[in-house]
Design a protein around this motif. Structure first.
Motif, mmCIF file in Angstrom:
data_model
loop_
_atom_site.group_PDB
_atom_site.id
_atom_site.type_symbol
_atom_site.label_atom_id
_atom_site.label_comp_id
_atom_site.label_asym_id
_atom_site.label_seq_id
_atom_site.Cartn_x
_atom_site.Cartn_y
_atom_site.Cartn_z
ATOM 1 N N ILE A 104 48.815 -37.601 71.856
ATOM 2 C CA ILE A 104 49.556 -37.866 73.091
ATOM 3 C C ILE A 104 50.420 -36.667 73.464
ATOM 4 O O ILE A 104 50.442 -36.213 74.613
ATOM 5 C CB ILE A 104 50.411 -39.138 72.931
ATOM 6 N N VAL A 105 51.123 -36.111 72.475
ATOM 7 C CA VAL A 105 52.041 -35.002 72.749
ATOM 8 C C VAL A 105 51.274 -33.738 73.144
ATOM 9 O O VAL A 105 51.538 -33.129 74.201
ATOM 10 C CB VAL A 105 52.934 -34.742 71.525
ATOM 11 N N PHE A 106 50.314 -33.332 72.319
ATOM 12 C CA PHE A 106 49.658 -32.042 72.543
ATOM 13 C C PHE A 106 48.689 -32.077 73.723
ATOM 14 O O PHE A 106 48.602 -31.111 74.489
ATOM 15 C CB PHE A 106 48.945 -31.591 71.264
ATOM 16 N N ASN A 107 47.951 -33.159 73.886
ATOM 17 C CA ASN A 107 47.081 -33.258 75.060
ATOM 18 C C ASN A 107 47.890 -33.245 76.349
ATOM 19 O O ASN A 107 47.490 -32.619 77.344
ATOM 20 C CB ASN A 107 46.244 -34.536 74.987
ATOM 21 N N SER A 108 49.028 -33.916 76.341
ATOM 22 C CA SER A 108 49.868 -33.947 77.536
ATOM 23 C C SER A 108 50.471 -32.578 77.824
ATOM 24 O O SER A 108 50.563 -32.165 78.990
ATOM 25 C CB SER A 108 50.980 -34.988 77.364
ATOM 26 N N LEU A 130 36.252 -27.424 78.741
ATOM 27 C CA LEU A 130 35.381 -28.562 79.044
ATOM 28 C C LEU A 130 33.987 -28.376 78.459
ATOM 29 O O LEU A 130 33.322 -29.354 78.107
ATOM 30 C CB LEU A 130 35.286 -28.765 80.556
ATOM 31 N N ALA A 131 33.537 -27.121 78.350
ATOM 32 C CA ALA A 131 32.205 -26.868 77.788
ATOM 33 C C ALA A 131 32.123 -27.259 76.321
ATOM 34 O O ALA A 131 31.027 -27.542 75.820
ATOM 35 C CB ALA A 131 31.838 -25.391 77.957
ATOM 36 N N THR A 132 33.257 -27.291 75.630
ATOM 37 C CA THR A 132 33.230 -27.691 74.222
ATOM 38 C C THR A 132 32.858 -29.158 74.038
ATOM 39 O O THR A 132 32.490 -29.565 72.937
ATOM 40 C CB THR A 132 34.600 -27.430 73.570
ATOM 41 N N ILE A 165 44.043 -33.801 67.276
ATOM 42 C CA ILE A 165 45.287 -33.857 68.048
ATOM 43 C C ILE A 165 45.129 -33.253 69.445
ATOM 44 O O ILE A 165 45.964 -33.501 70.314
ATOM 45 C CB ILE A 165 46.429 -33.150 67.288
ATOM 46 N N VAL A 166 44.082 -32.467 69.678
ATOM 47 C CA VAL A 166 43.809 -31.915 71.013
ATOM 48 C C VAL A 166 42.318 -32.045 71.272
ATOM 49 O O VAL A 166 41.504 -31.671 70.422
ATOM 50 C CB VAL A 166 44.238 -30.441 71.133
ATOM 51 N N GLY A 167 41.970 -32.590 72.426
ATOM 52 C CA GLY A 167 40.566 -32.741 72.792
ATOM 53 C C GLY A 167 40.353 -32.424 74.257
ATOM 54 O O GLY A 167 41.252 -32.633 75.096
ATOM 55 N N ALA A 168 39.180 -31.920 74.578
ATOM 56 C CA ALA A 168 38.891 -31.530 75.958
ATOM 57 C C ALA A 168 38.949 -32.736 76.898
ATOM 58 O O ALA A 168 39.462 -32.632 78.017
ATOM 59 C CB ALA A 168 37.524 -30.859 76.032
ATOM 60 N N PHE A 169 38.442 -33.871 76.450
ATOM 61 C CA PHE A 169 38.440 -35.046 77.317
ATOM 62 C C PHE A 169 39.856 -35.529 77.603
ATOM 63 O O PHE A 169 40.197 -35.876 78.743
ATOM 64 C CB PHE A 169 37.628 -36.170 76.676
ATOM 65 N N GLY A 170 40.710 -35.555 76.576
ATOM 66 C CA GLY A 170 42.083 -35.991 76.781
ATOM 67 C C GLY A 170 42.847 -35.073 77.707
ATOM 68 O O GLY A 170 43.586 -35.527 78.592
ATOM 69 N N ILE A 212 47.412 -41.461 79.768
ATOM 70 C CA ILE A 212 47.870 -41.317 78.382
ATOM 71 C C ILE A 212 47.513 -42.556 77.567
ATOM 72 O O ILE A 212 47.141 -42.467 76.385
ATOM 73 C CB ILE A 212 49.384 -41.050 78.359
ATOM 74 N N GLY A 213 47.612 -43.731 78.183
ATOM 75 C CA GLY A 213 47.229 -44.948 77.473
ATOM 76 C C GLY A 213 45.756 -44.967 77.110
ATOM 77 O O GLY A 213 45.379 -45.375 76.007
ATOM 78 N N ILE A 214 44.902 -44.516 78.025
ATOM 79 C CA ILE A 214 43.470 -44.458 77.727
ATOM 80 C C ILE A 214 43.187 -43.464 76.610
ATOM 81 O O ILE A 214 42.415 -43.743 75.682
ATOM 82 C CB ILE A 214 42.695 -44.078 78.999
#
Length: 294
Positions: A104-108, A130-132, A165-170, A212-214
């Motif tokens: 939540i923290v790092f994706n945001s 996004l390509a990842t 903790i970090v993802g392209a989709f998030g 963020i909830g999703i």
């Protein structure tokens, strides 16, 4: 002319009532289809609940009957005797909750950077991220294992926490919501003396609650149901997760159907609880609270 007007006036209520009845029948048909689809998706879960309370003889003798004819709680006691259930549950909770909070923290933060700031190479960097999403996780499995082994992190929770903790989709999902927030709100906050981090925590995060909830729900489910990661990186039985522990209950002489299904039922309860909370607070309230008129 009077006859034509009278005929037209008489036909209007009939047409209007036919439209209303047609609209009502269409809604009833839609509801019926949705109920049937819901029952179709709920059938495996109902079988799991019924099997968890059935005796072994009833499971083997009448496996297609979802209802326990002679309900029993012996499957739960057998599960707790064969498996350190609560220790495995604690390990799974530690990993899943840690990954979710950090995600939540790092994706945001990354999404806020892409949404608010302009810098050279921003578009290319975003497209590369996004390509990842098209790279299968199996390709990076061996390099990741070698990297974590060089760090001395094998048989620890770090290889199961840090990669998620970090993802392209998030980042993409949260960034899309933050981009829709009017810049005038951030400018007003800056005039009032709010710092960039203050704008992030006080404006961007509350107004991006639905996304963020999703992300939180999907991240928790992925970490909670992860089987391959703990199987590769963990070797101590005291650090094993519940998803791996449930697969160690069978022996080659007798297949125990009841205990793994009972464990799967208990394992699904935290996900269902989180789904009910997220579904009410973010999928409904978050979308309405985050809607802004420019």
């Amino acid at each position: 002319m009077q006859k034509l007007a009278a005929a037209t006036a008489e036909s209007l209520p009939v047409k209007q009532s036919s439209r209303i009845s047609g609209h009502g029948s269409g809604r009833l048909l839609a509801f019926a289809v949705l109920i049937l689809l819901s029952l179709l998706f709920l059938t495996p879960f109902l079988f799991m609940i019924g099997t968890a309370f059935k005796r072994y003889e009833d499971i083997v003798g009448d496996p297609l009957n979802p209802l326990p004819i002679r309900p029993t709680l012996s499957n739960f006691s057998h599960l707790f005797e064969k498996l350190p259930f609560f220790a495995l549950l604690a390990n799974s909770l530690i990993i899943a909750v840690s990954v979710t909070l950090l995600a939540i923290v790092f994706n945001s933060l990354v999404a806020y950077g892409f949404a608010r700031f302009e810098f050279k190479g921003k578009h290319g960097l975003f497209m590369g991220m996004l390509a990842t999403m098209m790279i299968p996780g199996q390709i990076t499995l061996v390099p990741s294992f070698m990297m974590f082994r060089s760090f001395g992190w094998l048989d620890t929770f770090w290889p199961l926490i840090l990669p998620g903790i970090v993802g392209a989709f998030g980042v993409f999902l949260i960034r899309q919501v933050m981009t829709a927030i009017p810049k005038e709100i951030f400018d007003s906050a800056r005039i009032d003396g709010c710092s960039e981090l203050g704008s992030f925590f006080r404006i961007a995060l509350p107004l991006s609650g639905s996304a963020i909830g999703i992300v939180a729900l999907l991240t928790f489910m992925g970490a909670w149901n992860d089987y391959l990661g703990p199987l590769i990186y963990l070797s101590s039985g005291s650090k094993m997760t519940l998803a791996v522990g449930l697969t160690t209950m069978n022996n080659p002489y007798k297949i125990d159907y009841a205990s793994p299904i009972t464990g799967a039922l208990l394992m699904s309860l935290p996900v269902l609880a989180l789904l009910s909370v997220i579904g009410h607070k973010y999928f409904v309230d978050g979308i309405t609270a985050g809607s802004i008129k420019g």
